[in-house]
Design a protein around this motif. Structure first.
Motif, PDB file in Angstrom:
ATOM      1  N   PHE A  31       6.507   5.230  -9.676  1.00 37.58           N
ATOM      2  CA  PHE A  31       5.375   5.219  -8.759  1.00 37.58           C
ATOM      3  C   PHE A  31       5.666   6.062  -7.514  1.00 37.58           C
ATOM      4  CE2 PHE A  31       3.720   2.963  -4.927  1.00 37.58           C
ATOM      5  CZ  PHE A  31       2.391   3.347  -5.036  1.00 37.58           C
ATOM      6  N   LEU A  32       6.873   5.906  -6.951  1.00 34.15           N
ATOM      7  CA  LEU A  32       7.257   6.691  -5.775  1.00 34.15           C
ATOM      8  C   LEU A  32       7.362   8.170  -6.118  1.00 34.15           C
ATOM      9  CD1 LEU A  32       9.943   4.372  -4.106  1.00 34.15           C
ATOM     10  CD2 LEU A  32       7.549   4.674  -3.467  1.00 34.15           C
ATOM     11  N   GLN A  33       7.775   8.469  -7.342  1.00 31.98           N
ATOM     12  CA  GLN A  33       7.852   9.869  -7.764  1.00 31.98           C
ATOM     13  C   GLN A  33       6.473  10.520  -7.730  1.00 31.98           C
ATOM     14  OE1 GLN A  33      10.599  11.724  -8.537  1.00 31.98           O
ATOM     15  NE2 GLN A  33       9.211  13.471  -8.712  1.00 31.98           N
ATOM     16  N   SER A  34       5.462   9.789  -8.179  1.00 27.84           N
ATOM     17  CA  SER A  34       4.090  10.311  -8.152  1.00 27.84           C
ATOM     18  C   SER A  34       3.653  10.594  -6.727  1.00 27.84           C
ATOM     19  CB  SER A  34       3.136   9.312  -8.808  1.00 27.84           C
ATOM     20  OG  SER A  34       3.465   9.110 -10.163  1.00 27.84           O
ATOM     21  N   ASN A  35       3.982   9.695  -5.793  1.00 27.54           N
ATOM     22  CA  ASN A  35       3.623   9.891  -4.397  1.00 27.54           C
ATOM     23  C   ASN A  35       4.431  11.011  -3.752  1.00 27.54           C
ATOM     24  OD1 ASN A  35       1.673   7.643  -3.133  1.00 27.54           O
ATOM     25  ND2 ASN A  35       2.820   6.749  -4.824  1.00 27.54           N
ATOM     26  N   TRP A  36       5.683  11.166  -4.167  1.00 22.83           N
ATOM     27  CA  TRP A  36       6.509  12.263  -3.661  1.00 22.83           C
ATOM     28  C   TRP A  36       5.868  13.602  -3.991  1.00 22.83           C
ATOM     29  CZ3 TRP A  36      10.514  13.183  -0.537  1.00 22.83           C
ATOM     30  CH2 TRP A  36      11.224  14.383  -0.673  1.00 22.83           C
ATOM     31  N   GLU A  37       5.342  13.716  -5.171  1.00 22.27           N
ATOM     32  CA  GLU A  37       4.734  14.973  -5.606  1.00 22.27           C
ATOM     33  C   GLU A  37       3.423  15.250  -4.881  1.00 22.27           C
ATOM     34  OE1 GLU A  37       4.439  14.294  -9.757  1.00 22.27           O
ATOM     35  OE2 GLU A  37       6.611  14.474 -10.116  1.00 22.27           O
ATOM     36  N   GLN A  38       2.829  14.227  -4.257  1.00 23.09           N
ATOM     37  CA  GLN A  38       1.563  14.396  -3.547  1.00 23.09           C
ATOM     38  C   GLN A  38       1.726  14.373  -2.027  1.00 23.09           C
ATOM     39  OE1 GLN A  38      -1.356  15.083  -5.076  1.00 23.09           O
ATOM     40  NE2 GLN A  38      -0.137  15.126  -6.956  1.00 23.09           N
ATOM     41  N   ARG A  39       2.958  14.318  -1.524  1.00 25.32           N
ATOM     42  CA  ARG A  39       3.148  14.174  -0.075  1.00 25.32           C
ATOM     43  C   ARG A  39       2.636  15.379   0.709  1.00 25.32           C
ATOM     44  NH1 ARG A  39       7.634  16.419  -2.117  1.00 25.32           N
ATOM     45  NH2 ARG A  39       9.017  17.683  -0.821  1.00 25.32           N
ATOM     46  N   GLY A  40       2.499  16.536   0.026  1.00 24.79           N
ATOM     47  CA  GLY A  40       1.975  17.733   0.680  1.00 24.79           C
ATOM     48  C   GLY A  40       0.561  17.565   1.191  1.00 24.79           C
ATOM     49  N   ILE A  41      -0.122  16.497   0.786  1.00 24.36           N
ATOM     50  CA  ILE A  41      -1.447  16.194   1.319  1.00 24.36           C
ATOM     51  C   ILE A  41      -1.372  16.030   2.832  1.00 24.36           C
ATOM     52  CG2 ILE A  41      -3.289  14.453   1.368  1.00 24.36           C
ATOM     53  CD1 ILE A  41      -2.563  13.821  -1.546  1.00 24.36           C
ATOM     54  N   TYR A  43       1.897  16.381   4.880  1.00 24.07           N
ATOM     55  CA  TYR A  43       2.929  17.091   5.638  1.00 24.07           C
ATOM     56  C   TYR A  43       3.799  17.906   4.695  1.00 24.07           C
ATOM     57  CZ  TYR A  43       5.630  13.103   3.929  1.00 24.07           C
ATOM     58  OH  TYR A  43       6.197  12.145   3.126  1.00 24.07           O
ATOM     59  N   SER A  44       4.548  18.827   5.287  1.00 23.19           N
ATOM     60  CA  SER A  44       5.536  19.609   4.549  1.00 23.19           C
ATOM     61  C   SER A  44       6.896  19.355   5.166  1.00 23.19           C
ATOM     62  CB  SER A  44       5.199  21.103   4.611  1.00 23.19           C
ATOM     63  OG  SER A  44       6.230  21.871   4.013  1.00 23.19           O
ATOM     64  N   ASP A  45       7.776  18.677   4.431  1.00 21.02           N
ATOM     65  CA  ASP A  45       9.097  18.357   4.972  1.00 21.02           C
ATOM     66  C   ASP A  45      10.155  19.377   4.564  1.00 21.02           C
ATOM     67  OD1 ASP A  45       9.348  17.770   2.313  1.00 21.02           O
ATOM     68  OD2 ASP A  45       9.502  15.598   2.578  1.00 21.02           O
ATOM     69  N   LYS A  46       9.731  20.447   3.888  1.00 19.57           N
ATOM     70  CA  LYS A  46      10.604  21.560   3.504  1.00 19.57           C
ATOM     71  C   LYS A  46      11.664  21.159   2.478  1.00 19.57           C
ATOM     72  CE  LYS A  46       8.519  24.083   6.597  1.00 19.57           C
ATOM     73  NZ  LYS A  46       7.514  25.072   6.186  1.00 19.57           N
ATOM     74  N   LYS A  47      11.561  19.978   1.895  1.00 25.74           N
ATOM     75  CA  LYS A  47      12.536  19.550   0.907  1.00 25.74           C
ATOM     76  C   LYS A  47      12.110  20.078  -0.464  1.00 25.74           C
ATOM     77  CE  LYS A  47      14.265  15.511   3.345  1.00 25.74           C
ATOM     78  NZ  LYS A  47      14.558  14.056   3.293  1.00 25.74           N
ATOM     79  N   THR A 284      -0.643  -2.037  -4.967  1.00 30.21           N
ATOM     80  CA  THR A 284       0.396  -1.029  -5.124  1.00 30.21           C
ATOM     81  C   THR A 284       0.007   0.198  -4.309  1.00 30.21           C
ATOM     82  OG1 THR A 284       0.962  -1.803  -7.348  1.00 30.21           O
ATOM     83  CG2 THR A 284       1.625   0.429  -6.775  1.00 30.21           C
ATOM     84  N   PHE A 285       0.852   0.507  -3.319  1.00 29.14           N
ATOM     85  CA  PHE A 285       0.469   1.564  -2.385  1.00 29.14           C
ATOM     86  C   PHE A 285       1.703   2.107  -1.686  1.00 29.14           C
ATOM     87  CE2 PHE A 285      -2.570   3.914  -0.131  1.00 29.14           C
ATOM     88  CZ  PHE A 285      -2.150   4.037   1.176  1.00 29.14           C
ATOM     89  N   CYS A 286       1.677   3.402  -1.350  1.00 27.08           N
ATOM     90  CA  CYS A 286       2.803   4.044  -0.671  1.00 27.08           C
ATOM     91  C   CYS A 286       2.295   4.882   0.489  1.00 27.08           C
ATOM     92  CB  CYS A 286       3.567   4.925  -1.667  1.00 27.08           C
ATOM     93  SG  CYS A 286       4.894   5.891  -0.926  1.00 27.08           S
ATOM     94  N   PHE A 287       2.906   4.676   1.661  1.00 25.18           N
ATOM     95  CA  PHE A 287       2.496   5.423   2.854  1.00 25.18           C
ATOM     96  C   PHE A 287       3.734   5.658   3.702  1.00 25.18           C
ATOM     97  CE2 PHE A 287       0.158   5.566   7.037  1.00 25.18           C
ATOM     98  CZ  PHE A 287      -0.520   6.739   6.770  1.00 25.18           C
ATOM     99  N   LEU A 288       4.396   6.820   3.532  1.00 18.26           N
ATOM    100  CA  LEU A 288       5.682   7.094   4.173  1.00 18.26           C
ATOM    101  C   LEU A 288       5.682   8.457   4.852  1.00 18.26           C
ATOM    102  CD1 LEU A 288       8.032   5.873   1.294  1.00 18.26           C
ATOM    103  CD2 LEU A 288       7.521   4.649   3.415  1.00 18.26           C
ATOM    104  N   PHE A 289       6.392   8.541   5.993  1.00 18.32           N
ATOM    105  CA  PHE A 289       6.504   9.782   6.753  1.00 18.32           C
ATOM    106  C   PHE A 289       7.971  10.078   7.085  1.00 18.32           C
ATOM    107  CE2 PHE A 289       2.059   8.835   7.888  1.00 18.32           C
ATOM    108  CZ  PHE A 289       1.505  10.080   7.659  1.00 18.32           C
ATOM    109  N   PRO A 290       8.361  11.358   7.117  1.00 14.52           N
ATOM    110  CA  PRO A 290       9.723  11.718   7.536  1.00 14.52           C
ATOM    111  C   PRO A 290       9.880  11.543   9.041  1.00 14.52           C
ATOM    112  CG  PRO A 290       8.444  13.695   7.094  1.00 14.52           C
ATOM    113  CD  PRO A 290       7.573  12.529   6.717  1.00 14.52           C
ATOM    114  N   ALA A 291      10.813  10.698   9.443  1.00 18.74           N
ATOM    115  CA  ALA A 291      10.942  10.333  10.854  1.00 18.74           C
ATOM    116  C   ALA A 291      11.326  11.522  11.729  1.00 18.74           C
ATOM    117  CB  ALA A 291      11.972   9.212  11.004  1.00 18.74           C
ATOM    118  N   GLU A 292      12.223  12.386  11.245  1.00 19.96           N
ATOM    119  CA  GLU A 292      12.661  13.505  12.089  1.00 19.96           C
ATOM    120  C   GLU A 292      11.524  14.484  12.341  1.00 19.96           C
ATOM    121  OE1 GLU A 292      13.292  14.901   7.902  1.00 19.96           O
ATOM    122  OE2 GLU A 292      13.624  13.054   9.027  1.00 19.96           O
TER     123      GLU A 292
END
Length: 466
Positions: A31-41, A43-47, A284-292
């Motif tokens: 589930f987190l993998q699916s959200n990882w692939e959509q995080r560009g919605i 932000y861009s963390d350059k990873k 079931t939900f994921c909402f995460l941001f890169p702190a730096e």
């Protein structure tokens, strides 16, 4: 509900029972993998890693959180990941007393200044003051985006329509006529396709489907009111059970850019719904941001808003390179681009600031430890390169303070030595700790941050050139 910090191990014994069932953690990672692939919605963390970096599951007993803050709701149980600056001190690992509403409020404040994320928080902040969950926060963002878009202009698009009749228009399918119509005795029937400018199109169907889903989830009356108004305006659009892959079939041009994030967020909501299988998106939900990235963007945005009328201030500058590439005696271009977080030009003096979302020792302990405060060699060498290439007269490394703490009064400056012998020049690099979390007194925190950063940019030639 589990509260924890960044980079903290969560043992299996502390996990909800439904997360300990056979295959549950594997399902959570998928589930987190699916959200990882959509995080560009957002932000861009350059990873560049294709594998999700939200949580490290390669542990024998449980898992370890990474540098992403926010919330994960899975199978109806919630994991809240708080910034490390919420600790009472460096050794504090007890997050049980933390309140998720405090993090939501801080997140709204940070994003209000930060332009690294795709959120309209500046214009919507008043609507979100009463938001109590991350899911509700995201729903609020979405419905306001849709509301603004449909109020500005309803979305029409040309779509291919396929029909069969005796008065064709557009493109005729002669293969269909030869293989199907003529042998079947339908000599006067032709299959043809043409473009029609329609309101009942795929994008509007996706939006309508998403809004109906969110109408059953949101607990805020104002969100429901907005959703009902949107559904009324989309009354002529067909009710279709859309899937995430439907979003990939919609192609927008530059004039329709305002619908781009709506489409992306629709896909995220639909993706979360599908990923939860039989459970709804509220379970079931994921909402995460890169702190730096939040820290860097917040400090840059705060300074831009507070001081850009006094000094020339630029962020994420990319006009300098470290090297020039020469191949067989021919210069082929520059390589190794430099990227300073903040560059300030006050009069003829250049100041460089770099944000570091890291924990360092208290400044008043500088004489008790190794004299390094926990600052890494890489960070110091990076600043030396900035000083040399930019020609800065003064430099700063900015680190976050723990929540509800005051900065040390001790002034710590490392003089970067540029050159050798009598020709050597000393460029002062000052270490500053700045408030990031707003804590119990928002206005006091803002004033403290303004005062600390204001000393950097004030028009005082003696101060800037000392």
């Amino acid at each position: 509900m589990i509260n924890t910090f960044e980079f903290q191990k969560v043992k299996t014994s502390k996990l909800p029972s439904v997360w300990c069932e056979d295959g549950a953690l594997e399902e959570l990672e998928k589930f987190l993998q699916s959200n990882w692939e959509q995080r560009g919605i957002f932000y861009s963390d350059k990873k560049v890693s294709s594998r999700q970096q939200f949580i490290d599951f390669d542990r024998r007993d449980g898992f370890k959180t990474q540098n992403y803050i926010g919330t994960i709701t899975f199978r109806g149980e919630q994991l809240n990941i708080f910034p490390k600056i919420y600790k009472e001190d460096e050794a504090d690992y007890n997050a049980s007393e933390l309140v998720i509403q405090d993090l939501i409020y801080d997140l709204i404040m940070w994003l209000g200044y930060c332009d690294k994320f795709h959120f309209p928080f500046v214009t919507m902040k008043g609507e979100m003051d009463n938001t109590e969950t991350f899911l509700e926060l995201l729903i609020t963002v979405y419905v306001h985006y849709v509301k603004a878009a449909v109020n500005r202009q309803l979305f029409f698009r040309y779509e291919e329509v396929e029909e069969i009749g005796s008065m064709p228009k557009g493109k005729i399918s002669f293969n269909d006529y030869a293989i199907r119509r003529y042998p079947a005795g339908q000599w006067n029937k032709l299959q043809y396709t043409y473009s029609n400018f329609v309101f009942d199109n795929l994008l509007n169907r996706i939006i309508k489907c998403t809004c109906r889903m969110l109408d059953g989830i949101t607990t805020q009356i104002n969100n429901r009111r907005i959703i009902h108004n949107i559904l009324m305006k989309l009354g002529d659009v067909a009710d279709v059970n859309c899937m995430p892959y439907d979003c990939d079939a919609v192609h927008l041009n530059a004039l329709q850019a305002n619908y781009s994030i709506i489409l992306s967020m629709s896909k995220m909501f639909l993706l979360n719904k599908v990923s939860s299988q039989s459970m709804g998106v509220s379970e079931t939900f994921c909402f995460l941001f890169p702190a730096e990235l939040l820290f860097e963007g917040f400090i840059s945005g705060f300074m831009r808003k507070a001081f850009s009328d006094r000094v020339k201030l630029s962020t994420q500058t990319r006009d300098l390179f470290l090297t020039e590439l020469v191949v067989d005696g021919e210069v082929v271009g520059n390589r190794f681009q430099l990227k300073e977080d903040i560059v300030i030009q006050a009069d003829d003096v250049i100041i460089v600031l770099d944000t570091k979302y890291k924990e360092i020792d208290r400044l008043d302990k500088i004489k008790e430890d190794s004299g390094r405060l926990g600052i890494t060699d890489a960070d110091m060498k990076q600043m030396a390169v900035y000083a040399n290439r930019r020609g800065a007269k003064r430099m700063y490394l900015l680190y976050p303070l723990y929540r509800n703490t005051m900065p040390d009064k001790t002034e710590v400056v490392f003089n970067i030595i540029d050159g050798r012998g009598d020709a050597a020049v000393k460029i002062p690099l000052q270490i500053l700790q700045v408030p990031f979390a707003f804590g119990d007194d928002v206005e006091k925190t803002k004033k403290l941050l303004y005062d600390i950063l204001g000393k950097i940019v004030r028009h005082n030639k003696d101060y800037l050139s000392q």
